[in-house]
Design a protein around this motif. Structure first.
Motif, PDB file in Angstrom:
ATOM      1  N   HIS A  79     -53.732 -72.721   4.587  1.00 32.68           N
ATOM      2  CA  HIS A  79     -52.370 -72.690   4.028  1.00 32.68           C
ATOM      3  C   HIS A  79     -51.451 -73.743   4.656  1.00 32.68           C
ATOM      4  O   HIS A  79     -50.342 -73.961   4.187  1.00 32.68           O
ATOM      5  N   GLU A  80     -51.899 -74.404   5.732  1.00 34.41           N
ATOM      6  CA  GLU A  80     -50.941 -75.179   6.539  1.00 34.41           C
ATOM      7  C   GLU A  80     -50.449 -76.469   5.893  1.00 34.41           C
ATOM      8  O   GLU A  80     -49.299 -76.858   6.068  1.00 34.41           O
ATOM      9  N   LEU A  81     -51.304 -77.154   5.146  1.00 38.86           N
ATOM     10  CA  LEU A  81     -50.849 -78.404   4.532  1.00 38.86           C
ATOM     11  C   LEU A  81     -49.798 -78.129   3.462  1.00 38.86           C
ATOM     12  O   LEU A  81     -48.752 -78.790   3.413  1.00 38.86           O
ATOM     13  N   LYS A  82     -50.060 -77.118   2.628  1.00 40.43           N
ATOM     14  CA  LYS A  82     -49.074 -76.784   1.585  1.00 40.43           C
ATOM     15  C   LYS A  82     -47.751 -76.362   2.227  1.00 40.43           C
ATOM     16  O   LYS A  82     -46.677 -76.773   1.780  1.00 40.43           O
ATOM     17  N   GLU A  83     -47.841 -75.562   3.287  1.00 39.30           N
ATOM     18  CA  GLU A  83     -46.617 -75.157   4.011  1.00 39.30           C
ATOM     19  C   GLU A  83     -45.835 -76.378   4.473  1.00 39.30           C
ATOM     20  O   GLU A  83     -44.609 -76.419   4.388  1.00 39.30           O
ATOM     21  N   ALA A  84     -46.547 -77.384   4.965  1.00 38.66           N
ATOM     22  CA  ALA A  84     -45.890 -78.564   5.536  1.00 38.66           C
ATOM     23  C   ALA A  84     -45.109 -79.363   4.502  1.00 38.66           C
ATOM     24  O   ALA A  84     -44.169 -80.093   4.842  1.00 38.66           O
ATOM     25  N   VAL A  85     -45.479 -79.229   3.227  1.00 33.46           N
ATOM     26  CA  VAL A  85     -44.773 -79.993   2.185  1.00 33.46           C
ATOM     27  C   VAL A  85     -43.936 -79.090   1.275  1.00 33.46           C
ATOM     28  O   VAL A  85     -43.516 -79.513   0.202  1.00 33.46           O
ATOM     29  N   GLY A  86     -43.696 -77.845   1.716  1.00 36.44           N
ATOM     30  CA  GLY A  86     -42.785 -77.002   0.934  1.00 36.44           C
ATOM     31  C   GLY A  86     -43.270 -75.595   0.646  1.00 36.44           C
ATOM     32  O   GLY A  86     -42.472 -74.744   0.274  1.00 36.44           O
ATOM     33  N   GLY A  87     -44.585 -75.355   0.771  1.00 37.32           N
ATOM     34  CA  GLY A  87     -45.100 -73.999   0.551  1.00 37.32           C
ATOM     35  C   GLY A  87     -44.684 -73.434  -0.796  1.00 37.32           C
ATOM     36  O   GLY A  87     -44.811 -74.088  -1.833  1.00 37.32           O
ATOM     37  N   GLU A  88     -44.142 -72.233  -0.785  1.00 34.79           N
ATOM     38  CA  GLU A  88     -43.747 -71.579  -2.044  1.00 34.79           C
ATOM     39  C   GLU A  88     -42.513 -72.240  -2.671  1.00 34.79           C
ATOM     40  O   GLU A  88     -42.165 -71.948  -3.811  1.00 34.79           O
ATOM     41  N   ASN A  89     -41.845 -73.095  -1.929  1.00 33.79           N
ATOM     42  CA  ASN A  89     -40.670 -73.799  -2.478  1.00 33.79           C
ATOM     43  C   ASN A  89     -41.022 -75.164  -3.074  1.00 33.79           C
ATOM     44  O   ASN A  89     -40.127 -75.923  -3.458  1.00 33.79           O
ATOM     45  N   LEU A  90     -42.304 -75.474  -3.111  1.00 31.39           N
ATOM     46  CA  LEU A  90     -42.749 -76.725  -3.714  1.00 31.39           C
ATOM     47  C   LEU A  90     -42.198 -76.816  -5.140  1.00 31.39           C
ATOM     48  O   LEU A  90     -42.266 -75.843  -5.893  1.00 31.39           O
ATOM     49  N   VAL A  91     -41.645 -77.960  -5.483  1.00 34.53           N
ATOM     50  CA  VAL A  91     -41.041 -78.154  -6.808  1.00 34.53           C
ATOM     51  C   VAL A  91     -42.047 -78.866  -7.717  1.00 34.53           C
ATOM     52  O   VAL A  91     -42.601 -79.900  -7.347  1.00 34.53           O
ATOM     53  N   TYR A  92     -42.280 -78.289  -8.891  1.00 34.18           N
ATOM     54  CA  TYR A  92     -43.156 -78.927  -9.879  1.00 34.18           C
ATOM     55  C   TYR A  92     -42.254 -79.694 -10.853  1.00 34.18           C
ATOM     56  O   TYR A  92     -41.520 -79.081 -11.629  1.00 34.18           O
ATOM     57  N   LEU A  93     -42.346 -81.003 -10.793  1.00 33.15           N
ATOM     58  CA  LEU A  93     -41.533 -81.865 -11.659  1.00 33.15           C
ATOM     59  C   LEU A  93     -42.430 -82.490 -12.721  1.00 33.15           C
ATOM     60  O   LEU A  93     -43.330 -83.267 -12.403  1.00 33.15           O
ATOM     61  N   LEU A  94     -42.194 -82.121 -13.985  1.00 32.08           N
ATOM     62  CA  LEU A  94     -42.981 -82.694 -15.084  1.00 32.08           C
ATOM     63  C   LEU A  94     -42.321 -83.972 -15.582  1.00 32.08           C
ATOM     64  O   LEU A  94     -41.105 -84.038 -15.725  1.00 32.08           O
TER      65      LEU A  94
END
Length: 333
Positions: A184-199
């Motif tokens: 889980h650590e890499l995703k956490e480092a770039v925003g985790g559950e707050n990661l923004v999906y920009l189409l």
């Protein structure tokens, strides 16, 4: 307004293109593409029962290529087809209807329908119109930039987003393990559950001089990862050993780009891919990248577990919004 849109220019251009679309000789696809060679970018089966093999393939592709394609990714073909159908439908609307979704003048946000995106050296223009809007998380969505036509636009986009989460988590999990981190650590480092999906929908109309113009000039993506669906018109090129090659089109595959933020977080173990887009004389190319972006005020830098005396940080830690500002305005990082 229409004259500024590439779709409008394309309607009037039959043999030549305006000067501002003609790239310098070191960028012209007719001069810089390696002819007759399609780049065999790694193709990875995400349903491979041999998980170790799949993991190693993703790690190897991210280190040595920065780009790979995934098949059997769990997003139904029909869901992708509908996403493509409604996106194409939007760009085929009357111009005045598309302009209702135009990016407001002076807006600090990237969202909306538009043409010009970043500062281009020598004032050159790219042969593309686009539509940007966020699709996840729900609190980041601004529906004023989601087309009301075609009527099924929203449903098709929401369905695609729903199916994407599994792919996103699988990719981040593999990349994280490949760095020797917990899953889980890499995703956490770039925003985790707050990661923004920009189409973004890129719309590249037919161009009478595809040898001279580019749909998108060479760049690496600012995001952490990019997940891209193209239509069947060839156009994506990747740079390999200083040369430009066409990337093979595979129906219903997702194209994955390692972006700058994963390169930074991995302290350079993974590499963001230098890529560009060419255009076609007869056919319209359309692509649907989703940029997985850190929240704008999140600071991203090399992961603390990957940095020590023997391996000092190779990148500065900075807020994602600052990183984007520098990159779009061609300010050194």
């Amino acid at each position: 307004m229409e004259g500024e849109r590439v779709q409008g220019i394309a309607n009037f251009s039959t043999e030549t293109i305006p000067e501002e679309f003609i790239r310098s000789t070191n960028e012209q696809p007719g001069l810089t593409t390696v002819p007759g060679t399609v780049l065999d970018v790694p193709v990875i089966d995400l349903s491979d029962p041999d998980e170790k093999k799949m993991l190693e393939a993703i790690i190897d592709a991210s280190r040595n290529w920065g780009i790979f394609q995934v098949v059997n990714h769990g997003i139904p073909d029909e869901v992708i087809r509908k996403l493509q159908e409604v996106g194409k439908g939007f760009f085929e609307l009357p111009q005045e209807e598309k302009e209702l979704y135009a990016k407001p003048p002076g807006s600090q946000s990237i969202e909306g329908y538009g043409t010009q995106l970043q500062k281009e050296l020598q004032g050159k223009k790219a042969w593309v119109d686009h539509l940007f809007h966020r699709i996840w998380p729900p609190r980041e969505i601004n529906y004023q930039f989601w087309p009301k036509n075609p009527p099924s636009y929203r449903e098709a986009n929401e369905e695609y987003t729903k199916h994407m989460h599994g792919v996103v988590d699988k990719l981040f999990g593999c990349l994280s393990v490949g760095l020797g981190l917990e899953g889980h650590e890499l995703k956490e480092a770039v925003g985790g559950e707050n990661l923004v999906y920009l189409l973004k929908i890129n719309y590249y109309p037919p161009c009478p001089r595809p040898d001279l113009a580019l749909g998108v000039p060479s760049h690496t993506d600012m995001s952490s990862l990019t997940i891209l669906v193209p239509n069947d018109v060839q156009g994506l090129q990747a740079n390999r050993d200083g040369h430009w090659y066409d990337v093979k089109y595979i129906p219903n595959a997702l194209i994955i780009h390692i972006g700058d933020q994963v390169e930074i977080a991995s302290n350079g173990m993974y590499r963001s891919v230098l890529h560009r887009t060419t255009v076609n004389k007869e056919q319209t190319r359309i692509s649907w990248p989703v940029f997985l972006e850190p929240p704008s005020d999140l600071e991203v830098g090399p992961h603390p577990k990957l940095v020590n005396e023997a391996n000092p940080p190779k990148y500065k830690t900075k807020k994602y919004s600052e990183y984007c500002y520098c990159k779009l305005n061609k300010i050194p990082q």
